[in-house]
Design an enzyme around this catalytic site. Structure first.
Site, PDB file in Angstrom:
ATOM      1  N   SER A   1      15.308  27.481 -13.744  1.00  0.00           N
ATOM      2  CA  SER A   1      13.876  27.723 -13.871  1.00  0.00           C
ATOM      3  C   SER A   1      13.669  28.921 -14.789  1.00  0.00           C
ATOM      4  O   SER A   1      14.623  29.611 -15.165  1.00  0.00           O
ATOM      5  CB  SER A   1      13.281  28.008 -12.490  1.00  0.00           C
ATOM      6  OG  SER A   1      11.946  28.464 -12.582  1.00  0.00           O
ATOM      7  N   SER A   2      12.422  29.162 -15.144  1.00  0.00           N
ATOM      8  CA  SER A   2      12.039  30.394 -15.841  1.00  0.00           C
ATOM      9  C   SER A   2      11.068  31.228 -15.027  1.00  0.00           C
ATOM     10  O   SER A   2      10.576  32.248 -15.515  1.00  0.00           O
ATOM     11  CB  SER A   2      11.409  30.068 -17.201  1.00  0.00           C
ATOM     12  OG  SER A   2      12.348  29.459 -18.056  1.00  0.00           O
TER      13      SER A   2
ATOM     14  N   ARG B   1      13.643  26.864  -4.438  1.00  0.00           N
ATOM     15  CA  ARG B   1      13.745  25.927  -5.555  1.00  0.00           C
ATOM     16  C   ARG B   1      14.123  24.540  -5.048  1.00  0.00           C
ATOM     17  O   ARG B   1      14.900  24.397  -4.099  1.00  0.00           O
ATOM     18  CB  ARG B   1      14.815  26.425  -6.528  1.00  0.00           C
ATOM     19  CG  ARG B   1      14.991  25.586  -7.799  1.00  0.00           C
ATOM     20  CD  ARG B   1      13.756  25.603  -8.652  1.00  0.00           C
ATOM     21  NE  ARG B   1      14.048  25.207 -10.043  1.00  0.00           N
ATOM     22  CZ  ARG B   1      13.141  24.781 -10.891  1.00  0.00           C
ATOM     23  NH1 ARG B   1      11.872  24.706 -10.517  1.00  0.00           N
ATOM     24  NH2 ARG B   1      13.461  24.461 -12.132  1.00  0.00           N
TER      25      ARG B   1
ATOM     26  N   THR C   1       2.414  25.550 -13.103  1.00  0.00           N
ATOM     27  CA  THR C   1       2.832  26.610 -12.185  1.00  0.00           C
ATOM     28  C   THR C   1       1.670  27.543 -11.821  1.00  0.00           C
ATOM     29  O   THR C   1       0.581  27.459 -12.372  1.00  0.00           O
ATOM     30  CB  THR C   1       4.028  27.385 -12.802  1.00  0.00           C
ATOM     31  OG1 THR C   1       4.982  26.447 -13.299  1.00  0.00           O
ATOM     32  CG2 THR C   1       4.698  28.291 -11.809  1.00  0.00           C
TER      33      THR C   1
ATOM     34  N   GLY D   1       3.715  29.300 -16.819  1.00  0.00           N
ATOM     35  CA  GLY D   1       3.805  29.121 -18.257  1.00  0.00           C
ATOM     36  C   GLY D   1       5.098  28.530 -18.768  1.00  0.00           C
ATOM     37  O   GLY D   1       5.450  28.735 -19.930  1.00  0.00           O
ATOM     38  N   GLY D   2       5.857  27.803 -17.930  1.00  0.00           N
ATOM     39  CA  GLY D   2       7.100  27.207 -18.414  1.00  0.00           C
ATOM     40  C   GLY D   2       8.081  28.279 -18.858  1.00  0.00           C
ATOM     41  O   GLY D   2       8.130  29.379 -18.318  1.00  0.00           O
TER      42      GLY D   2
ATOM     43  N   GLU E   1       6.087  21.852 -11.524  1.00  0.00           N
ATOM     44  CA  GLU E   1       6.630  21.752 -12.886  1.00  0.00           C
ATOM     45  C   GLU E   1       5.561  21.346 -13.885  1.00  0.00           C
ATOM     46  O   GLU E   1       4.777  22.168 -14.300  1.00  0.00           O
ATOM     47  CB  GLU E   1       7.851  20.835 -12.961  1.00  0.00           C
ATOM     48  CG  GLU E   1       8.854  21.244 -14.044  1.00  0.00           C
ATOM     49  CD  GLU E   1       8.507  20.849 -15.474  1.00  0.00           C
ATOM     50  OE1 GLU E   1       7.654  19.958 -15.693  1.00  0.00           O
ATOM     51  OE2 GLU E   1       9.097  21.441 -16.399  1.00  0.00           O
TER      52      GLU E   1
ATOM     53  N   ASP F   1      13.788  19.911 -15.263  1.00  0.00           N
ATOM     54  CA  ASP F   1      14.231  21.237 -15.698  1.00  0.00           C
ATOM     55  C   ASP F   1      15.743  21.298 -15.884  1.00  0.00           C
ATOM     56  O   ASP F   1      16.274  22.288 -16.397  1.00  0.00           O
ATOM     57  CB  ASP F   1      13.803  22.308 -14.691  1.00  0.00           C
ATOM     58  CG  ASP F   1      12.351  22.721 -14.862  1.00  0.00           C
ATOM     59  OD1 ASP F   1      11.695  22.203 -15.789  1.00  0.00           O
ATOM     60  OD2 ASP F   1      11.861  23.541 -14.069  1.00  0.00           O
TER      61      ASP F   1
END
Length: 568
Positions: free
Chosen positions: A452-453, A99, A388, A474-475, A408, A428
């Site tokens: 993050s997701s 990350r 992503t 997909g966020g 992102e 984010d």
């Protein structure tokens, strides 16, 4: 007034048939090794490496480099990633955290204007302000050091060749270029993605990237240090610090100090299988496991796939998980996170008991945990827009990779350096550093990794053998996409392609979002009767999954994007 009896009858009876997201063949099959990736060029590059005797990590490096060339809007060496690796010999899963980090000079107020109000999203995104230290190359370097089989320099050849000779612009890439209001802001990106008249590159245009080919040559022969020090690093820092209208804080020292982290995965049992995800700073692993842990108490296998009752339970489990996610999850090096208690089976059983069969939970509050940190964190809803990429790999020895990578937003910061786009991952973070007079867990701090997701997942059977590798772009909807696919495979016994192509259902703490289509039109009114605030929206997930059974490997690639699953 809602007639609860009628709603219960409707829930029990509703089993809506639905078409796949698009015309998609059944799951791909392979006996020994397989790749499922978001672009055919990348998938073939990964399979080529496997055929040369490469490991799953070797293939992952080749795949990511090619994705940087042919899917530049989504991921690349200018961004970050999370990887799960399964070692078939030790039956151990390793979590690699690549990350991005905030520059050392970043402050909690960096996304506020002079009046103390939060910046609008794109005011923050476009330019240098939101660029974090890229982590993808350091992650891949560390994974290769541990699990690589072929020489590092041999893994860049396909990406270099495609960058030099070019590839035809796809309809999807053309549409994304044409629809982006900010991509032409800076000269390098404008020259790369638009023609001499200023129009988006046409479908079929052969897009070459010699600058990226040269960058790859340098990284291939000199290693990741050549990216984090020297000429490439200086180019990154110069672009960020001099970005017109929105310069950033990145310095050479931020790049040279960057380290990918090796962390313990978060794991929990769902039915009789062990599901493992990435730990914080991504919220994806914990939130996905919370959704599954809540649904563990329901008999989803007795429900038809996406009956109204199943959709109701799934949406409510999402909603409760997101309440915890928004409050507690952030970078564990900066915030104390009660992960074990959040995944405790008795706690998730209590969360399940909040779900009613005849109505939505009036207010989905986060659970209460006694914190060891200096302050109880406050919730935030930092915006994560869908971009992503994800790919899954299984090699001939049974080792597996599930990797999600990102810059992102689509096209990231719109800053292009040495042939690649730089990320905007710092958006984010929470733009507001405080809520109710208390610090927000996911606020900006120097050196911190934004929440993050991204949710790469690996599933093992009762003997710790590989069962599934899955993930999606997909966020913040990623969490729901991945949980849906796992439920489809495990509870509804679907092959991975069919599970992927199930309509998406997501609740991120507010509205229940249903993917556009006939199924949403049919089931939506029943859910509204229960009190769901329904939004029917396009959801471009990019799920890529590989499932192993006694016959071999079955792969699925999301028909909403351009990917394929292939193998031997």
């Amino acid at each position: 007034m809602i007639n609860r009896a009628l709603v219960s009858i409707a829930l029990a009876a509703t089993a809506i048939s639905f078409p796949a997201a698009a015309q998609q063949p059944p799951s791909a099959f392979a006996e020994r090794q397989m790749v499922a990736a978001a672009n055919p060029f990348a998938a073939h590059a990964g399979l080529t490496i496997l055929r040369r005797g490469g490991s799953a990590v070797d293939a992952a490096i080749a795949i990511q480099m090619v994705l940087n060339v042919v899917e530049p809007q989504s991921s690349g060496i200018g961004g970050g990633a999370f990887m799960l690796h399964f070692d078939s010999e030790t039956r151990k899963i390793t979590a690699f955290d690549g990350r991005e980090t905030a520059p050392a000079r970043a402050t909690p107020e960096m996304f506020l204007d002079d009046a103390g109000d939060r910046l609008t999203f794109y005011t923050a995104v476009v330019g240098g302000r939101a660029v974090g230290v890229p982590g993808t190359l350091r992650l891949l370097e560390e994974a290769h050091r541990r699990f690589g089989r072929l020489p590092w320099q041999d893994l860049f050849g396909e990406a270099i060749a495609i960058a030099e000779s070019g590839f035809p612009v796809s309809p999807r890439l053309h549409a994304l270029i044409a629809g982006d209001a900010y991509l032409a802001t800076y000269p390098d990106a404008r020259r790369h993605f638009f023609d001499n008249t200023g129009a988006a590159l046409a479908v079929g245009h052969v897009l070459r990237n010699p600058a990226l080919a040269e960058t790859f040559r340098r990284v291939a022969t000199q290693g990741a240090d050549s990216f984090y020090e020297g000429a490439i690093a200086r180019s990154i820092v110069f672009a960020v610090q001099t970005a017109a209208d929105n310069p950033g804080l990145l310095q050479m020292a931020d790049l040279s100090r960057y380290e990918a982290k090796v962390r313990e995965p978060v794991c929990a049992y769902y039915r009789r299988l062990e599901v493992c995800g990435m730990p914080p700073p991504t919220s994806g692993g914990v939130a996905t496991l919370q959704i599954l842990g809540i649904l563990q108490n329901a008999t989803l296998a007795a429900e038809p796939a996406w009956s109204a009752r199943a959709a109701h339970l799934f949406a409510e489990a999402n909603r409760l998980a997101f309440a915890d996610r928004n409050r507690y999850l952030a970078d564990p090096d900066f915030v104390s996170i009660p992960v074990d208690r959040m995944l405790d089976r008795s706690y998730l059983r209590q969360r399940y008991k909040l779900i009613r069969t005849d109505a939505v939970v009036p207010t989905a509050e986060p659970g209460t945990f006694r914190q060891g940190s200096l302050h109880p964190p406050r919730a935030d809803t930092a915006l994560e827009l869908p971009s992503t990429s994800h790919f899954s790999v299984v090699d001939a020895e049974g080792n597996a990779v599930s990797m999600t990578s990102s810059i992102e937003n689509v096209f990231g910061s719109r800053l292009m350096v040495s042939g690649f786009l730089l990320n905007n991952q710092l958006t984010d973070f929470s733009f507001r550093p405080e809520a109710d007079g208390q610090p927000v867990a996911n606020r900006v701090e120097g050196g911190k990794r934004p929440r993050s997701s991204m949710s790469p997942v690996i599933v093992l059977d009762s003997r710790k053998r590989l069962r599934m590798a899955v993930g999606s772009p997909g966020g913040s909807r990623i969490i729901g996409y991945v949980a849906k696919t796992i439920v489809g495979v495990i509870d509804w016994k679907l092959d991975p392609q069919t599970a992927i192509d199930l309509p998406n259902v997501v609740n991120r703490g507010g509205r229940t979002e249903l993917e556009t289509g006939a199924w949403a039109t049919a089931v939506g009114p029943t859910l509204e009767e229960l009190g769901h605030d329904i939004a029917v929206v396009e959801m471009t997930s990019g799920l890529h999954a590989i499932v192993r059974d006694s016959r071999g490997l079955w792969g699925g690639a999301d028909s909403r994007r351009e990917g394929i699953a292939i193998g031997d």
